[in-house]
Design a protein around this motif. Structure first.
Motif, mmCIF file in Angstrom:
data_model
loop_
_atom_site.group_PDB
_atom_site.id
_atom_site.type_symbol
_atom_site.label_atom_id
_atom_site.label_comp_id
_atom_site.label_asym_id
_atom_site.label_seq_id
_atom_site.Cartn_x
_atom_site.Cartn_y
_atom_site.Cartn_z
ATOM 1 N N PRO A 94 0.825 -1.211 0.000
ATOM 2 C CA PRO A 94 0.000 0.000 0.000
ATOM 3 C C PRO A 94 0.852 1.250 0.000
ATOM 4 O O PRO A 94 1.967 1.262 0.492
ATOM 5 C CB PRO A 94 -0.809 -0.125 1.295
ATOM 6 N N GLN A 95 0.280 2.319 -0.579
ATOM 7 C CA GLN A 95 1.008 3.583 -0.679
ATOM 8 C C GLN A 95 0.049 4.740 -0.457
ATOM 9 O O GLN A 95 -1.159 4.543 -0.359
ATOM 10 C CB GLN A 95 1.644 3.701 -2.061
ATOM 11 N N THR A 96 0.588 5.947 -0.363
ATOM 12 C CA THR A 96 -0.256 7.121 -0.211
ATOM 13 C C THR A 96 -0.738 7.564 -1.576
ATOM 14 O O THR A 96 -0.260 7.117 -2.606
ATOM 15 C CB THR A 96 0.527 8.274 0.436
ATOM 16 N N MET A 97 -1.696 8.507 -1.587
ATOM 17 C CA MET A 97 -2.220 9.011 -2.844
ATOM 18 C C MET A 97 -1.119 9.659 -3.687
ATOM 19 O O MET A 97 -1.071 9.499 -4.890
ATOM 20 C CB MET A 97 -3.323 10.047 -2.582
ATOM 21 N N ALA A 98 -0.231 10.400 -3.035
ATOM 22 C CA ALA A 98 0.829 11.080 -3.768
ATOM 23 C C ALA A 98 1.726 10.073 -4.471
ATOM 24 O O ALA A 98 2.083 10.220 -5.632
ATOM 25 C CB ALA A 98 1.652 11.955 -2.820
ATOM 26 N N ALA A 99 2.068 9.004 -3.754
ATOM 27 C CA ALA A 99 2.914 7.968 -4.351
ATOM 28 C C ALA A 99 2.193 7.272 -5.489
ATOM 29 O O ALA A 99 2.776 6.923 -6.507
ATOM 30 C CB ALA A 99 3.311 6.951 -3.289
ATOM 31 N N ALA A 100 0.900 7.068 -5.307
ATOM 32 C CA ALA A 100 0.121 6.405 -6.359
ATOM 33 C C ALA A 100 0.084 7.256 -7.612
ATOM 34 O O ALA A 100 0.177 6.757 -8.728
ATOM 35 C CB ALA A 100 -1.298 6.134 -5.864
ATOM 36 N N ASN A 173 -6.180 9.749 2.151
ATOM 37 C CA ASN A 173 -4.770 9.657 1.768
ATOM 38 C C ASN A 173 -3.944 8.888 2.807
ATOM 39 O O ASN A 173 -3.106 9.458 3.501
ATOM 40 C CB ASN A 173 -4.194 11.063 1.578
ATOM 41 N N THR A 174 -4.211 7.571 2.912
ATOM 42 C CA THR A 174 -3.446 6.735 3.837
ATOM 43 C C THR A 174 -3.162 5.380 3.187
ATOM 44 O O THR A 174 -3.950 4.902 2.366
ATOM 45 C CB THR A 174 -4.219 6.495 5.152
ATOM 46 N N PRO A 175 -2.055 4.755 3.567
ATOM 47 C CA PRO A 175 -1.763 3.408 3.038
ATOM 48 C C PRO A 175 -2.868 2.405 3.363
ATOM 49 O O PRO A 175 -3.170 1.523 2.560
ATOM 50 C CB PRO A 175 -0.455 3.041 3.744
ATOM 51 N N LEU A 176 -3.492 2.529 4.554
ATOM 52 C CA LEU A 176 -4.564 1.614 4.931
ATOM 53 C C LEU A 176 -5.747 1.747 3.973
ATOM 54 O O LEU A 176 -6.347 0.745 3.563
ATOM 55 C CB LEU A 176 -5.024 1.898 6.365
ATOM 56 N N ILE A 180 -7.417 -1.173 1.605
ATOM 57 C CA ILE A 180 -8.848 -1.489 1.609
ATOM 58 C C ILE A 180 -9.433 -1.347 0.211
ATOM 59 O O ILE A 180 -10.204 -2.204 -0.253
ATOM 60 C CB ILE A 180 -9.600 -0.578 2.604
ATOM 61 N N VAL A 181 -9.081 -0.252 -0.474
ATOM 62 C CA VAL A 181 -9.594 -0.019 -1.832
ATOM 63 C C VAL A 181 -9.152 -1.126 -2.778
ATOM 64 O O VAL A 181 -9.959 -1.702 -3.530
ATOM 65 C CB VAL A 181 -9.135 1.357 -2.365
ATOM 66 N N ASP A 182 -7.855 -1.448 -2.738
ATOM 67 C CA ASP A 182 -7.340 -2.473 -3.649
ATOM 68 C C ASP A 182 -7.951 -3.846 -3.378
ATOM 69 O O ASP A 182 -8.313 -4.576 -4.305
ATOM 70 C CB ASP A 182 -5.815 -2.548 -3.545
ATOM 71 N N VAL A 183 -8.058 -4.202 -2.092
ATOM 72 C CA VAL A 183 -8.666 -5.488 -1.751
ATOM 73 C C VAL A 183 -10.143 -5.490 -2.143
ATOM 74 O O VAL A 183 -10.653 -6.474 -2.708
ATOM 75 C CB VAL A 183 -8.510 -5.790 -0.244
ATOM 76 N N GLY A 184 -10.842 -4.388 -1.844
ATOM 77 C CA GLY A 184 -12.261 -4.297 -2.184
ATOM 78 C C GLY A 184 -12.504 -4.404 -3.679
ATOM 79 O O GLY A 184 -13.381 -5.152 -4.130
ATOM 80 N N VAL A 185 -11.717 -3.659 -4.468
ATOM 81 C CA VAL A 185 -11.860 -3.718 -5.926
ATOM 82 C C VAL A 185 -11.532 -5.119 -6.430
ATOM 83 O O VAL A 185 -12.231 -5.675 -7.289
ATOM 84 C CB VAL A 185 -10.947 -2.673 -6.606
ATOM 85 N N GLY A 186 -10.474 -5.717 -5.873
ATOM 86 C CA GLY A 186 -10.103 -7.067 -6.282
ATOM 87 C C GLY A 186 -11.206 -8.070 -6.002
ATOM 88 O O GLY A 186 -11.505 -8.936 -6.840
ATOM 89 N N LEU A 187 -11.847 -7.955 -4.827
ATOM 90 C CA LEU A 187 -12.934 -8.868 -4.477
ATOM 91 C C LEU A 187 -14.135 -8.693 -5.398
ATOM 92 O O LEU A 187 -14.766 -9.671 -5.817
ATOM 93 C CB LEU A 187 -13.351 -8.643 -3.018
ATOM 94 N N VAL A 188 -14.458 -7.427 -5.716
ATOM 95 C CA VAL A 188 -15.576 -7.167 -6.628
ATOM 96 C C VAL A 188 -15.304 -7.773 -7.992
ATOM 97 O O VAL A 188 -16.157 -8.450 -8.583
ATOM 98 C CB VAL A 188 -15.842 -5.652 -6.755
ATOM 99 N N MET A 189 -14.095 -7.544 -8.519
ATOM 100 C CA MET A 189 -13.735 -8.079 -9.834
ATOM 101 C C MET A 189 -13.786 -9.606 -9.832
ATOM 102 O O MET A 189 -14.306 -10.227 -10.768
ATOM 103 C CB MET A 189 -12.334 -7.610 -10.235
#
Length: 202
Positions: A94-100, A173-176, A180-189
């Motif tokens: 996980p990374q911050t929004m700026a890093a992303a 803007n937090t790594p957590l 959550i977003v990446d896991v959530g999107v992955g689960l939906v897909m």
């Protein structure tokens, strides 16, 4: 005669608001603040085009050439599963929004991904072309007014989803949050990929 615009708007929103791969991708891009306008624009134009095809009576083609939807189904399953794997892998670092944003995807890549989530999903054809198209044609002379309501629903939803996610991105803007977003999107897909794979042949 009561205008068909409001039924078109309500029906369009009811079908499009349901959680799906396309909505999950728009939400993800909004939070990433990555080519949000382009993503929203492609989703809206695609919806308008598909609803227009159904309203014009092209839905009969899908009824008569069922292998088209089945072909889209399996390509969509493979694409969604691959995207889910990438999302889960991203959640491990996980990374911050700026890093992303520093590692933001290219415009071409985002455009292709948005088109894939829209046009490789057989539910898009079932909902927009067959269901909305058939309902529109039940309104006779007002079928394009009904379609106009559905068009408006698409504009409202995707604009609100993209803009809302983008507006909240600074708060999230937090790594957590990214995990959550990446896991959530992955689960939906992954869930939708399994649904498509288990769907009876059309």
């Amino acid at each position: 005669m009561t205008s068909a615009f409001l039924p078109g708007l309500v029906t369009g929103l009811a079908l499009i608001v349901a959680i799906g791969a396309q909505n999950a991708f728009v939400l993800r891009q909004g939070i990433r603040r990555e080519h949000v306008g382009v993503v929203v624009g492609i989703c809206i134009v695609s919806d308008v085009f598909l609803i227009g095809l159904g309203t014009a009576g092209i839905g009969f083609l899908i009824d008569r050439v069922p292998w088209l939807l089945n072909a889209f189904r399996w390509v969509g399953v493979a694409y969604l599963a691959a995207f889910a794997v990438l999302s889960f892998r991203s959640a491990l670092t996980p990374q911050t929004m700026a890093a992303a944003r520093d590692g933001a995807g290219s415009l071409r890549g985002v455009v292709l991904a948005t088109l894939a989530f829209t046009w490789l999903n057989p539910h898009a054809y079932l909902d927009a072309v067959l269901i909305l198209g058939n309902l529109a044609n039940q309104h006779g002379a007002q079928r394009w007014i009904f379609a106009g309501g559905a068009f408006t629903g698409s504009v409202i939803w995707f604009t609100a989803l993209g803009a809302g996610a983008k507006a909240l991105s600074h708060v999230l803007n937090t790594p957590l949050t990214w995990r959550i977003v990446d896991v959530g999107v992955g689960l939906v897909m992954l869930f939708i990929a399994v649904q498509l794979a288990l769907m009876p042949a059309i």
